[in-house]
Design a protein around this motif. Structure first.
Motif, PDB file in Angstrom:
ATOM      1  N   SER A  28       0.828  -1.203   0.000  1.00 33.85           N
ATOM      2  CA  SER A  28       0.000   0.000   0.000  1.00 33.85           C
ATOM      3  C   SER A  28       0.865   1.256   0.000  1.00 33.85           C
ATOM      4  CB  SER A  28      -0.924   0.013   1.221  1.00 33.85           C
ATOM      5  OG  SER A  28      -1.811  -1.063   1.164  1.00 33.85           O
ATOM      6  N   ALA A  29       1.933   1.234   0.772  1.00 33.15           N
ATOM      7  CA  ALA A  29       2.838   2.384   0.803  1.00 33.15           C
ATOM      8  C   ALA A  29       3.513   2.577  -0.544  1.00 33.15           C
ATOM      9  CB  ALA A  29       3.883   2.195   1.900  1.00 33.15           C
ATOM     10  N   ALA A  30       3.871   1.492  -1.202  1.00 39.94           N
ATOM     11  CA  ALA A  30       4.506   1.583  -2.516  1.00 39.94           C
ATOM     12  C   ALA A  30       3.542   2.156  -3.548  1.00 39.94           C
ATOM     13  CB  ALA A  30       5.003   0.215  -2.959  1.00 39.94           C
ATOM     14  N   ILE A  31       2.302   1.734  -3.495  1.00 44.89           N
ATOM     15  CA  ILE A  31       1.294   2.255  -4.425  1.00 44.89           C
ATOM     16  C   ILE A  31       1.054   3.736  -4.171  1.00 44.89           C
ATOM     17  CG2 ILE A  31      -1.161   2.148  -5.032  1.00 44.89           C
ATOM     18  CD1 ILE A  31      -0.938  -0.903  -4.653  1.00 44.89           C
ATOM     19  N   ALA A  32       0.968   4.123  -2.893  1.00 45.71           N
ATOM     20  CA  ALA A  32       0.762   5.530  -2.565  1.00 45.71           C
ATOM     21  C   ALA A  32       1.934   6.379  -3.049  1.00 45.71           C
ATOM     22  CB  ALA A  32       0.573   5.693  -1.059  1.00 45.71           C
ATOM     23  N   ALA A  33       3.157   5.882  -2.864  1.00 45.20           N
ATOM     24  CA  ALA A  33       4.338   6.619  -3.319  1.00 45.20           C
ATOM     25  C   ALA A  33       4.338   6.746  -4.837  1.00 45.20           C
ATOM     26  CB  ALA A  33       5.602   5.921  -2.838  1.00 45.20           C
ATOM     27  N   ALA A  34       3.962   5.688  -5.535  1.00 45.29           N
ATOM     28  CA  ALA A  34       3.921   5.735  -6.996  1.00 45.29           C
ATOM     29  C   ALA A  34       2.882   6.736  -7.486  1.00 45.29           C
ATOM     30  CB  ALA A  34       3.621   4.349  -7.552  1.00 45.29           C
ATOM     31  N   LEU A  35       1.733   6.780  -6.834  1.00 45.39           N
ATOM     32  CA  LEU A  35       0.700   7.740  -7.229  1.00 45.39           C
ATOM     33  C   LEU A  35       1.141   9.175  -6.978  1.00 45.39           C
ATOM     34  CD1 LEU A  35      -2.515   5.906  -5.998  1.00 45.39           C
ATOM     35  CD2 LEU A  35      -1.775   6.265  -8.352  1.00 45.39           C
ATOM     36  N   LEU A  36       1.800   9.415  -5.843  1.00 42.57           N
ATOM     37  CA  LEU A  36       2.313  10.758  -5.567  1.00 42.57           C
ATOM     38  C   LEU A  36       3.362  11.162  -6.592  1.00 42.57           C
ATOM     39  CD1 LEU A  36       2.630  10.720  -1.685  1.00 42.57           C
ATOM     40  CD2 LEU A  36       1.105  12.144  -3.047  1.00 42.57           C
ATOM     41  N   TYR A  37       4.251  10.243  -6.919  1.00 43.37           N
ATOM     42  CA  TYR A  37       5.302  10.517  -7.902  1.00 43.37           C
ATOM     43  C   TYR A  37       4.685  10.836  -9.262  1.00 43.37           C
ATOM     44  CZ  TYR A  37       9.288   9.679 -10.964  1.00 43.37           C
ATOM     45  OH  TYR A  37      10.262   9.797 -11.910  1.00 43.37           O
ATOM     46  N   ALA A  38       3.719  10.044  -9.674  1.00 43.00           N
ATOM     47  CA  ALA A  38       3.085  10.253 -10.971  1.00 43.00           C
ATOM     48  C   ALA A  38       2.331  11.579 -11.011  1.00 43.00           C
ATOM     49  CB  ALA A  38       2.140   9.103 -11.280  1.00 43.00           C
ATOM     50  N   SER A  39       1.657  11.918  -9.938  1.00 38.21           N
ATOM     51  CA  SER A  39       0.894  13.168  -9.939  1.00 38.21           C
ATOM     52  C   SER A  39       1.825  14.379  -9.955  1.00 38.21           C
ATOM     53  CB  SER A  39      -0.050  13.233  -8.733  1.00 38.21           C
ATOM     54  OG  SER A  39       0.677  13.326  -7.530  1.00 38.21           O
TER      55      SER A  39
END
Length: 57
Positions: A28-39
């Motif tokens: 979940s933390a990895a997905i959240a980090a990826a979404l923040l990076y992409a945004s």
């Protein structure tokens, strides 16, 4: 099946439940980090000035 078998399963496999929970938290933390990076990348790309082609005659 007796209570003894049930208890050994719970005690013996309790680490798998904890490992699964830890894995879910890490995922979940990895997905959240990826979404923040992409945004942030999308935001930076939208703020960038477009390259203007040089005028030619």
């Amino acid at each position: 099946m007796s209570d003894k078998n049930d208890k050994s399963d719970k005690n013996g496999s309790s680490w798998t439940g904890k490992a699964a929970l830890a894995g879910a938290a890490i995922g979940s933390a990895a997905i959240a980090a990826a979404l923040l990076y992409a945004s942030r990348r999308k935001e930076a790309a939208s703020n960038a000035k477009p390259n203007e082609a040089p005028e030619t005659d």
